[in-house]
Design a protein around this motif. Structure first.
Motif, PDB file in Angstrom:
ATOM      1  N   GLU A   1       6.589   8.584   5.157  1.00 14.40           N
ATOM      2  CA  GLU A   1       6.054   8.426   3.809  1.00 14.40           C
ATOM      3  C   GLU A   1       6.848   9.281   2.820  1.00 14.40           C
TER       4      GLU A   1
ATOM      5  N   ASP B   1      -4.435   4.675   8.081  1.00 17.37           N
ATOM      6  CA  ASP B   1      -4.365   6.103   8.400  1.00 17.37           C
ATOM      7  C   ASP B   1      -5.502   6.513   9.324  1.00 17.37           C
TER       8      ASP B   1
ATOM      9  N   GLU C   1      -2.344  -2.129   6.631  1.00 17.64           N
ATOM     10  CA  GLU C   1      -1.809  -1.976   5.286  1.00 17.64           C
ATOM     11  C   GLU C   1      -0.354  -2.421   5.268  1.00 17.64           C
TER      12      GLU C   1
ATOM     13  N   GLY D   1       3.790   8.325  -0.150  1.00 17.42           N
ATOM     14  CA  GLY D   1       3.569   6.894   0.039  1.00 17.42           C
ATOM     15  C   GLY D   1       3.227   6.174  -1.247  1.00 17.42           C
ATOM     16  N   ASP D   2       3.173   6.918  -2.371  1.00 14.50           N
ATOM     17  CA  ASP D   2       2.750   6.317  -3.644  1.00 14.50           C
ATOM     18  C   ASP D   2       3.740   5.243  -4.093  1.00 14.50           C
TER      19      ASP D   2
ATOM     20  N   LYS E   1       0.800  -1.220   0.000  1.00 21.03           N
ATOM     21  CA  LYS E   1       0.000   0.000   0.000  1.00 21.03           C
ATOM     22  C   LYS E   1       0.837   1.277   0.000  1.00 21.03           C
ATOM     23  N   LYS E   2       2.009   1.241   0.639  1.00 24.42           N
ATOM     24  CA  LYS E   2       2.793   2.472   0.745  1.00 24.42           C
ATOM     25  C   LYS E   2       4.283   2.177   0.720  1.00 24.42           C
TER      26      LYS E   2
ATOM     27  N   VAL F   1       3.361  -2.180   4.129  1.00 21.62           N
ATOM     28  CA  VAL F   1       4.230  -1.093   3.675  1.00 21.62           C
ATOM     29  C   VAL F   1       5.634  -1.631   3.415  1.00 21.62           C
TER      30      VAL F   1
END
Length: 252
Positions: free
Chosen positions: A184, A213, A226, A188-189, A176-177, A228
């Motif tokens: 981030e 979040d 999520e 975080g993209d 997700k990130k 990461v």
């Protein structure tokens, strides 16, 4: 009386059936020596459950290097292969009841050789380390072309998949990130980070699940997590490179 006996038998049968189904997944594969391609005979194969790395199953390879572990239940595991004179191999696994026969293919073990130069002993860094519920990857353990971006490195990580649209899955869970040193980066993209972060600046990579979040903002655990990818930058490279990145993409 007969109805009571029949009911008890059915209840016991159902309970035993449910219990047996909790351990219905087998993990199989083959272990060979990377340099000779010969089978690794009597190599130790262990399946460790996450997040506590508890022993779940184990077996030794056959004369042809094959192994089939005793059945286990679905969940997150790490497959560890040890063989005298060779580097241990660690492979993260996500086992699902939908795939009761998991075959990891052929695992090639590298010789545990050290290089002596000017009294300095060096060895190849371990590819994966398990720390509680976090998987840590050493960037130096994976070869990538000169000037490669993060995408090329992620493709080589055990358990990682990148589809044609740039979506990433690690051990079956969607990434997700992307974070850098716990913060981030690029908002975080994931896709932007894969295309713009140079491999040469990355020291280690960590993957773990964290609260959403919304949960962090409200302080209320909504049960949503999520996955990461958290990158650790090599010393001395963060300030100059990130300054250039900020100038290029703006304060956003």
């Amino acid at each position: 009386m007969k109805k009571v006996i029949i009911g008890t038998v059915l209840l016991l049968t159902t309970a035993l059936s449910a219990f047996s189904q909790t351990k219905n997944i087998t993990v199989a594969g083959r272990v060979i020596e990377d340099d000779t391609k010969e089978p690794a005979v009597q190599a130790t194969v262990q399946l460790l459950s996450l997040p506590d790395s508890a022993f779940a199953a184990g077996i030794a390879t056959t004369a042809q290097g094959y192994f089939t572990l005793p059945k286990v239940q679905a969940g997150k595991y790490v497959l560890k292969v040890s063989y005298i004179g060779f580097q241990p191999t660690v492979l993260p696994l996500q086992l699902s009841a939908q795939n009761p026969n998991k075959n990891v293919g052929t695992l090639a073990l590298k010789t545990d050789a050290v290089m002596l130069a000017e009294a300095v002993i060096t060895a190849e860094a371990p590819q994966v380390q398990v720390v509680e519920d976090t998987l840590m990857y050493n960037s130096s353990a994976y070869r990538t072309p000169e000037g490669a971006m993060l995408e090329e490195l992620v493709k080589k990580l055990p358990g990682a998949e990148i589809d044609d649209d740039g979506n990433v899955k690690i051990n079956g869970k969607e990434l997700k990130k992307i974070m850098v040193d716990g913060k981030e980066f690029f908002g975080g993209d994931v896709k932007t980070g894969l295309k713009n972060l140079p491999v040469e600046m990355i020291d280690k990579l960590k993957t773990y699940d964290k609260q959403s979040d919304l949960a962090r903002i409200t302080g209320i655990d909504d049960g949503e997590e999520e996955t990461v990818l958290d990158l650790t930058v090599k010393k001395g490279m963060n300030r100059g490179w990130f300054g250039n990145a900020d100038a290029a993409v703006g304060t956003e």
